[in-house]
Each structure stands twice: as structure tokens, then as C-alpha cells.
Design a protein around this motif. Structure first.
Motif, mmCIF file in Angstrom:
data_model
loop_
_atom_site.group_PDB
_atom_site.id
_atom_site.type_symbol
_atom_site.label_atom_id
_atom_site.label_comp_id
_atom_site.label_asym_id
_atom_site.label_seq_id
_atom_site.Cartn_x
_atom_site.Cartn_y
_atom_site.Cartn_z
ATOM 1 N N ARG A 66 0.837 -1.213 0.000
ATOM 2 C CA ARG A 66 0.000 0.000 0.000
ATOM 3 C C ARG A 66 0.862 1.248 0.000
ATOM 4 O O ARG A 66 0.531 2.248 -0.657
ATOM 5 C CB ARG A 66 -0.937 0.007 1.216
ATOM 6 C CG ARG A 66 -2.030 -1.055 1.189
ATOM 7 C CD ARG A 66 -3.162 -0.718 2.158
ATOM 8 N NE ARG A 66 -2.680 -0.501 3.516
ATOM 9 C CZ ARG A 66 -2.568 -1.471 4.432
ATOM 10 N NH1 ARG A 66 -2.891 -2.726 4.111
ATOM 11 N NH2 ARG A 66 -2.135 -1.208 5.651
ATOM 12 N N TYR A 67 1.974 1.206 0.730
ATOM 13 C CA TYR A 67 2.866 2.362 0.791
ATOM 14 C C TYR A 67 3.431 2.694 -0.585
ATOM 15 O O TYR A 67 3.312 3.832 -1.061
ATOM 16 C CB TYR A 67 4.011 2.099 1.773
ATOM 17 C CG TYR A 67 5.131 3.108 1.672
ATOM 18 C CD1 TYR A 67 4.935 4.423 2.070
ATOM 19 C CD2 TYR A 67 6.371 2.752 1.139
ATOM 20 C CE1 TYR A 67 5.952 5.374 1.960
ATOM 21 C CE2 TYR A 67 7.393 3.679 1.033
ATOM 22 C CZ TYR A 67 7.177 4.988 1.439
ATOM 23 O OH TYR A 67 8.173 5.907 1.306
ATOM 24 N N VAL A 174 12.506 7.826 3.624
ATOM 25 C CA VAL A 174 11.146 8.191 3.182
ATOM 26 C C VAL A 174 11.176 9.460 2.342
ATOM 27 O O VAL A 174 10.234 9.727 1.587
ATOM 28 C CB VAL A 174 10.192 8.374 4.386
ATOM 29 C CG1 VAL A 174 9.935 7.052 5.084
ATOM 30 C CG2 VAL A 174 10.751 9.403 5.364
ATOM 31 N N PHE A 213 2.385 2.433 9.297
ATOM 32 C CA PHE A 213 1.667 3.008 8.156
ATOM 33 C C PHE A 213 0.243 3.383 8.561
ATOM 34 O O PHE A 213 -0.373 2.710 9.402
ATOM 35 C CB PHE A 213 1.595 1.992 7.009
ATOM 36 C CG PHE A 213 2.919 1.409 6.611
ATOM 37 C CD1 PHE A 213 3.617 1.903 5.520
ATOM 38 C CD2 PHE A 213 3.483 0.350 7.324
ATOM 39 C CE1 PHE A 213 4.837 1.360 5.137
ATOM 40 C CE2 PHE A 213 4.704 -0.203 6.952
ATOM 41 C CZ PHE A 213 5.378 0.302 5.862
ATOM 42 N N GLY A 217 -1.789 4.210 3.607
ATOM 43 C CA GLY A 217 -0.559 3.554 3.194
ATOM 44 C C GLY A 217 0.700 4.348 3.451
ATOM 45 O O GLY A 217 1.804 3.865 3.194
ATOM 46 N N LEU A 218 0.583 5.580 3.962
ATOM 47 C CA LEU A 218 1.755 6.435 4.176
ATOM 48 C C LEU A 218 2.465 6.070 5.477
ATOM 49 O O LEU A 218 1.835 5.706 6.473
ATOM 50 C CB LEU A 218 1.329 7.899 4.212
ATOM 51 C CG LEU A 218 0.606 8.415 2.960
ATOM 52 C CD1 LEU A 218 0.199 9.862 3.148
ATOM 53 C CD2 LEU A 218 1.477 8.241 1.715
ATOM 54 N N ILE A 219 3.787 6.171 5.461
ATOM 55 C CA ILE A 219 4.575 5.913 6.666
ATOM 56 C C ILE A 219 4.379 7.062 7.646
ATOM 57 O O ILE A 219 4.585 8.227 7.310
ATOM 58 C CB ILE A 219 6.061 5.747 6.315
ATOM 59 C CG1 ILE A 219 6.278 4.467 5.500
ATOM 60 C CG2 ILE A 219 6.913 5.711 7.586
ATOM 61 C CD1 ILE A 219 7.691 4.321 4.956
#
Length: 282
Positions: A66-67, A174, A213, A217-219
């Protein structure tokens, strides 16, 4: 000659000496920065050619898939290096709250992993500390000097010093997200629906960090159970966390523009990206 004139002459001399120290310190620090940058570039390895192919993430843990789906588009050029500027505040007290503003320039390269952070911390009006924080060719370095002249902290070497600096580099990947792909040397293992561990190896150092996450999906954070804190024999191992937020689109990729770092549960660094420039693989 009356006392007023003597006082004016004395003040003028003091100002001239102070200005001279600032100018000399700035020139000396600039030269040291150029030397460290040259070492970083000399340690680089040829960047693998190619672009991101979405098929690469098949089989990765669900939150990791997802990320990459959220931050990269198929065909995204691979990042070889990044140059960016940060501004924010840093807590100069280990036990209390003594936040000082800073500005900084940073260079990071993906192959071989390495970075140089050149920071300027405003300690008092007109008085700044210059700081180099780096991981170059497997060696970690921290050097802080008032006015760029008078060293107040300096450590350099391998072991936990190098591990701590490579840990910073790993968490900051990132900001150049193609570096987190398996093809670039990162191994992912799922933990649950919203977290996974990632492992990076450079020479004798192997690091495993926990990435968390959000639903998109973002860290949102990177965690290490222990990172060295302090200088020399006074170094202690503390939990270390880097919170990431305020994502924006940069060169086709979604990257965070704010980072907040804590050790032992205590925040000590808050920074915002003010400039981000990429160098892509051929």
C-alpha cells in the motif's frame, strides 16, 4: 581623550574582533564542509539504471505494498541522490526544554548509503553553533563547534556511532522513497496490517527498524528499540522514534515534509523540508 572616546574605541575593537572571528569561523567551517562532501561523493558506487516497476512489490507485506502504491507511480525514475534543506528547532537540553532554531543543508546518496548534514543552530543573538552529522563509507561522525571554531562535541568511528548515523539515514529514506525498494537493498517483513520491519545492510552493519503506516498507506513513524545517545563513554541506549507527516507531491512522489524525532520518549528535533532536489539514476 575623554572616557567616552575610549569606550567607543574599545567597543569598535570588540566588534571588529567578533566580526573577524565569525568570518574566519565561517570560512573554516565551509572548507570542512567541502572536504566532507568530497568524501561522501568519493564513496559513491555506480547507481543501477532503471525505473520503478510496480511488479517489484508483488509478494511484499500488505502495508508495504500500500505504501509503494501510494507514493510511487509505475515508471518512476530511481533516485540516486538527494539534496535538501531543513529548518526547525532542536532541544539542546538532555533533561529540560532548551529549544533553539536551526537551518541546515543535507546531501544523501543511495549507493553506497551515506549522508552529510550541515546544520547551523542559533544559540544566542549573533552566536551560532555549526554541526556536522554524517555517515560516510561506514564511518559515523558528529562534530559541533561554536562559531565553527571552538569544538564542543566530537565523536567519530564505527560501532554504535556508525550504527546510530546509519539509523538516521535509514529513517530519512522516506524522503527519497525509491531507496526503500527491495531492488535497492531493503528487506521487508510484515508485522500486522499497519506495520512492517525493514532491514538495511551496509558492510558489517545490519539494521532492522519498525515502520508504521496509516490507512492511506503512508509511513507515519519509524522506530528503533535502541539507539546510542550521548558522547563517548557516556553513551546510553534509548528507544528512538521518528514521526513523519505533512506529505506532499514532489517529482511525482509523495514524501513527508515534517519530521519529529524523540529519544527515550522525549522529543528533541522538529524539522520541515524547505527545499528538496533529486538526482535520478541514468
Amino acid at each position: 581623550m575623554n572616557w567616552t572616546l575610549w569606550a567607543a574605541l574599545g567597543l569598535g575593537c570588540s566588534v571588529a574582533v567578533a566580526a573577524g572571528l565569525v568570518a574566519f569561523g565561517s570560512a573554516r567551517w565551509g572548507s570542512a564542509t567541502q572536504t566532507q562532501t568530497a568524501l561522501l561523493e568519493a564513496a559513491r558506487l555506480p547507481a543501477p539504471a532503471g525505473r520503478y516497476n510496480a511488479s517489484e512489490i508483488e509478494g511484499l507485506p500488505e502495508p508495504v505494498q500500500r505504501y509503494f502504491s501510494a507514493v510511487l507511480k509505475d515508471g518512476q525514475p530511481l533516485i540516486a541522490a538527494a539534496t535538501f534543506e531543513l529548518a526547525g528547532t532542536i532541544n539542546m537540553s538532555e533533561s529540560g526544554e532548551n529549544w533553539k532554531p536551526f537551518t541546515s543543508w543535507q546531501r544523501a546518496v543511495v549507493h553506497r548509503p551515506g549522508f552529510l548534514w550541515n546544520g547551523r543552530v542559533s544559540m544566542f543573538p549573533g552566536v551560532a553553533a555549526n554541526v556536522h552529522d554524517s555517515y560516510i563509507a561506514g564511518v559515523g561522525t558528529l562534530h559541533a563547534a561554536m562559531l565553527g571554531l571552538f569544538t564542543v562535541a566530537q565523536v567519530r568511528g564505527g560501532g554504535e556511532i556508525a550504527r546510530g548515523e546509519l539509523m538516521r539515514y535509514f529513517a530519512e529514506m522516506v524522503w527519497y522513497p525509491t531507496a526503500l525498494l527491495p531492488s535497492q537493498g531493503v528487506t521487508w517483513v510484515g508485522v500486522d496490517d499497519h506495520s512492517a520491519t525493514a532491514t538495511l545492510v551496509d558492510g558489517p552493519i545490519s539494521l532492522t527498524l519498525l515502520f508504521r503506516f496509516d490507512d492511506a498507506g503512508l509511513i507515519t513513524s519509524v522506530h528503533a528499540d535502541a539507539r546510542g545517545s550521548g558522547v563517548g563513554k557516556d553513551m546510553v541506549m534509548l528507544p528512538w522514534d521518528c514521526a513523519l507527516s505533512n506529505y506532499h507531491l514532489r517529482d511525482g512522489m509523495m514524501v513527508p515534509t515534517r519530521g519529529e524525532v524523540a529519544k527515550g520518549g522525549k522529543s528533541y528535533f522538529v524539522g520541515d523540508i524547505t527545499l528538496l532536489v533529486y538526482e535520478f539514476s541514468p
